[in-house]
Scaffold this motif. Sequence first.
Motif, PDB file in Angstrom:
ATOM      1  N   LEU A 411       0.836  -1.207   0.000  1.00  0.00           N
ATOM      2  CA  LEU A 411       0.000   0.000   0.000  1.00  0.00           C
ATOM      3  C   LEU A 411       0.864   1.247   0.000  1.00  0.00           C
ATOM      4  CD1 LEU A 411      -2.847  -0.738   2.570  1.00  0.00           C
ATOM      5  CD2 LEU A 411      -3.160   0.098   0.261  1.00  0.00           C
ATOM      6  N   ALA A 415       1.420   3.852  -3.079  1.00  0.00           N
ATOM      7  CA  ALA A 415       1.046   5.264  -2.931  1.00  0.00           C
ATOM      8  C   ALA A 415       2.254   6.148  -3.218  1.00  0.00           C
ATOM      9  CB  ALA A 415       0.518   5.524  -1.532  1.00  0.00           C
ATOM     10  N   VAL A 698      -1.305   3.216   5.355  1.00  0.00           N
ATOM     11  CA  VAL A 698      -1.471   4.667   5.203  1.00  0.00           C
ATOM     12  C   VAL A 698      -0.447   5.392   6.077  1.00  0.00           C
ATOM     13  CG1 VAL A 698      -3.046   6.608   5.597  1.00  0.00           C
ATOM     14  CG2 VAL A 698      -3.897   4.500   4.569  1.00  0.00           C
ATOM     15  N   THR A 701       2.874   5.188   4.445  1.00  0.00           N
ATOM     16  CA  THR A 701       2.925   6.155   3.334  1.00  0.00           C
ATOM     17  C   THR A 701       3.258   7.541   3.884  1.00  0.00           C
ATOM     18  OG1 THR A 701       1.116   4.925   2.346  1.00  0.00           O
ATOM     19  CG2 THR A 701       1.647   7.021   1.338  1.00  0.00           C
ATOM     20  N   TRP A 702       2.565   7.905   4.963  1.00  0.00           N
ATOM     21  CA  TRP A 702       2.800   9.216   5.577  1.00  0.00           C
ATOM     22  C   TRP A 702       4.267   9.340   6.015  1.00  0.00           C
ATOM     23  CZ3 TRP A 702       4.305  10.411  10.625  1.00  0.00           C
ATOM     24  CH2 TRP A 702       4.274  11.767  10.949  1.00  0.00           C
ATOM     25  N   VAL A 721      -3.734   9.314  -1.200  1.00  0.00           N
ATOM     26  CA  VAL A 721      -4.189   7.941  -0.934  1.00  0.00           C
ATOM     27  C   VAL A 721      -4.980   7.467  -2.152  1.00  0.00           C
ATOM     28  CG1 VAL A 721      -4.179   8.000   1.567  1.00  0.00           C
ATOM     29  CG2 VAL A 721      -6.140   8.903   0.345  1.00  0.00           C
ATOM     30  N   TYR A 722      -4.971   6.196  -2.354  1.00  0.00           N
ATOM     31  CA  TYR A 722      -5.587   5.653  -3.564  1.00  0.00           C
ATOM     32  C   TYR A 722      -6.585   4.551  -3.186  1.00  0.00           C
ATOM     33  CZ  TYR A 722      -1.836   8.251  -5.699  1.00  0.00           C
ATOM     34  OH  TYR A 722      -1.003   9.264  -6.058  1.00  0.00           O
ATOM     35  N   TRP A 726      -6.698   0.250  -2.630  1.00  0.00           N
ATOM     36  CA  TRP A 726      -7.132  -0.445  -1.410  1.00  0.00           C
ATOM     37  C   TRP A 726      -8.114  -1.546  -1.792  1.00  0.00           C
ATOM     38  CZ3 TRP A 726      -8.723   4.207   2.222  1.00  0.00           C
ATOM     39  CH2 TRP A 726      -7.603   5.029   2.424  1.00  0.00           C
TER      40      TRP A 726
END
Lengths: 766, 226
Positions: A411, A415, A698, A701-702, A721-722, A726
């Motif tokens: 994920l 992203a 997530v 990603t951050w 975000v995508y 997901w």
Amino acid sequence: MNGSRSRTPLLPLARALLSHYRRHPLQLLALAVMIVLATMLWTGVNHLTSQARASLNQSEQAVAERQQVLRDDGRDLVVDDFVSLRLAGVCVMPWLEVTPETGNRLVGVDPLAAHCFGAGTGASQVLDQPLDGKPFVDMHTAATIDALESRLYLLTPEITQAADLPDGYHLKTFSVSPDTGELGDSFLLNLEALGVLVLLITALLLRSVYLLGLAQRRDSFALLHRFGVPPGHVQSWLLLEILSLALVCVVPGVWLGRWLAAGLGGGFGQALDGLFDIPLYAGQGQGWITPVLVMLAVVLVACLGDLLLLRFRELFSLPVPARSGLATVLLVAGLAMAFLAPSLLWVFVAVALVFAGAGWLTPVAVAYVAHWRADRMAEPLTRWRYRELAVLARRLTLPLVALQFALAMVLAIQALVTTFEDTFDRWLGQRLEAAYYIEVPAGADGNKAAQSLTGQQESVPGLQWHRVKRGQAQLADVGNASGLQVDVFAVAPVGSLIRQWALLEAVDQPWKALASGQGVMVNEQLARRQKIEVGDSLLLTLGEQSGMLPVLGIYPDYGRPVGEVLLNSETLPDGFVIRFESFSVTPGELEIGSITGALKQLWGVEALAIRDNGTIRELATGVFDQTFALTRAMTLLTLILAASALLMMGWVFFSTRAWYFRLLEVWGMSQRQVAGQLLRLALLLTGGIAILALPLGVWLTWVLVHRINPLAFGWSLPMAVYPAFWLQLAVLSLAIGLSISVLMGRQLGKPAATPVSANAVVGGER
Amino acid sequence: MTESLLAVRGLSKQFVSGNETVPVIEKLSFTLDEGQSLALTGRSGSGKSTLLNLLCGLASPDAGTIVLQGLVFEAGSSGARQKAAAWASLRRQQIGVVFQEANLMPALSLLENVQFRAQLAGRDPSKSEDWLARLDIGELAGRYPDQVSGGQRQRAALAMVFAMEPALILADEPTGSLDRHTACEVAGVLFDLQARHGCGLILATHDAELAAACQHHLDLGHLSGL
């Protein structure tokens, strides 16, 4: 009483212990495949990064503090130039860069000329080493290679002055790349972090497969104990067994990893070149010993860590509430640390803490929620299903956590890569805004060209251009950085080409203000490091003049670590030293040939350095696509591995529960209904893990976008975000659940054996 | 004339092992009335468990007929789905099965197991605690199967069976894994409740004393017919 101790005969013991794998050959195969794949994935990533790092170090060391001699007419250097310079008494060392048709770039050097740089310098240290093709080869060898591209540089030590050179030559700083600062290292660091994450996931999977086999062999161990075989002998055998298997599997794994790295190395090298102008030279990266030893250690720790850490068993066997409390502390500490970490190292520690906490908490959380739901269910089958889910979450902890980590990683990487692709498009748009880029040769008059283009602009539809003068300025009284040297990009006219740049922050109508010379713009790097904001005034010393100039806007630099100031060149004072000059031109309805022809005539040169930005854009897009595909392939491969492991573990584990599904049939449910229950249970399990992977992904990603990237690269990516992706992962997770239930459904048709542990008061089935 | 709870006529079952066909049950016939008990004995492999599987529809006979509570099940593949559904319905509501071990869902507590079985059969689950109490394991209701002894687990299994109020109990060596004392206790409870509730009982066992406690006896090692 005779206390003599007898030795356990090895052969019967080995035969008894190995009988498990004779009975379950697929388990042995799975273990071997897991070791091979884990080794391959990690070695692949590691080999790429170590090769790149070694290449970077060597090239940096070799060209540190050096300058090159160039021809004034801009032509490429040839052997005659070398001869002329030597005859004039200038000590120069030839440096022939060759890009072979296959493989990475090589550098041909003349060891005899290394004396130019004196003993103990970077170059002489490099050149004192044997020229074994990593990446330096003898000049003669490089010259005989069938090359796609080759270029000769003539390097000279710093003591050489411009006055020492014969006419027609000048000096310029030599570097194989722009000053990349920590960019290259950071890029490699991120790749290494990916490699570590891959290693962690594969180690978890390896451990889960091994422990499953061990659990099935526990009865045999107990029997052997009853037969008088000391536990130490069994443990020694297990050590020998896994060590032998690891040795057999790690070596092909390393070979496959190196093969993978070699296959992907071209794209990786191009990516390094494209991203940071860092050439990837030919080299061997690290040898075989290190990856083999590392993987042997990983396999041993993953499989037999419990035996090795016997003394700390109490810590690992904490009661569930204490363990959950500890995991929560780790998780919270990691989250806080990631937010506050001042350096990359601490961010990576924070990521490790969060993953450790999440890994420990996930199965407990799933079990807790399942019990909580079960307590509130009146319908007996639903209640039973939730209770079973709690058992599964605990019993399949390792593969579930590995799947969760893999999903989170995919994920995050997805992203990041998608965000990067978008950013890259904007970066290309900024760097290659015009169709052509033309360098103004040394000594040529750029004003004449500017006048010529201005004259044509009115008559040629679509013709757009601007002229860029590059130099340096002193930035004073900004924070603590008094006297900071920054690059100056002086542009005129401030036309439509440059106005396409996306600005991070700006005043109202910034381009209009820049065109009228009301201020300057700064790059993101300078703004971040010096805490400059739009509206601040900068005291800039340009040439011999100083003045306060307001900041009209901040533009993204996409990783260039040097501070930049963009201004209207019409505001430059006369004393400003122009170090480099270029034109960006989109010819519109005109042929570029007619423009360059006119420029050659104006400047009195036979050749021009022209860059076709369209071709570069095409090439760069291809290179980046390949890099992104590589990253995606690595992460996807990890996910597939995790999914396969869960599938296998789920299948094996469900088969130990087959009896209880059979009980449902005995109690009056049809096979179809039982299969339906199995399907819902499997989907609940894998769907639940996908849901739990989401926040972790997530968050990761951050961390990559807002913490690691700014700390490592000095610039930030927008956080995006995508949800569609997901959804894809959720579907994949459900597909894994479906596959487990299909595999298990086939077992339901067969007679089920009573569980071995049915009479044992051990709680193993719950 | 009162109809029997169970009537078995000409029942045969054989297994194929490699190229060899092994007959396990051949032309077996017997009947069992409500409230009666039948002991199945015979050496290992004589077909006791196979017969119990045939009598609850978990296996299909090669020949013969089984009539249970008026429902007729003829050997043969015709109407297989309907037969399977009818057998499933009987097992859910009328036939209680007790194995030697592993009769309980390990993830459910003893009470939840009993409630689960009662609810599956469509009976009132609120009596589950009473059943556990009647079997002297009321105080263990909240424990899980792996937290109690083998004898207590078998008592819980019996509680599950009686909570579903079956017409027929099929017990496959229900005391086989227990010590003598516990086995006697569990068997005593089984016979007592079976007599009180008037359901039929077919008990496969190696234990001669247990077999003797049944009203009828069928030795599959010797032969056929009651």
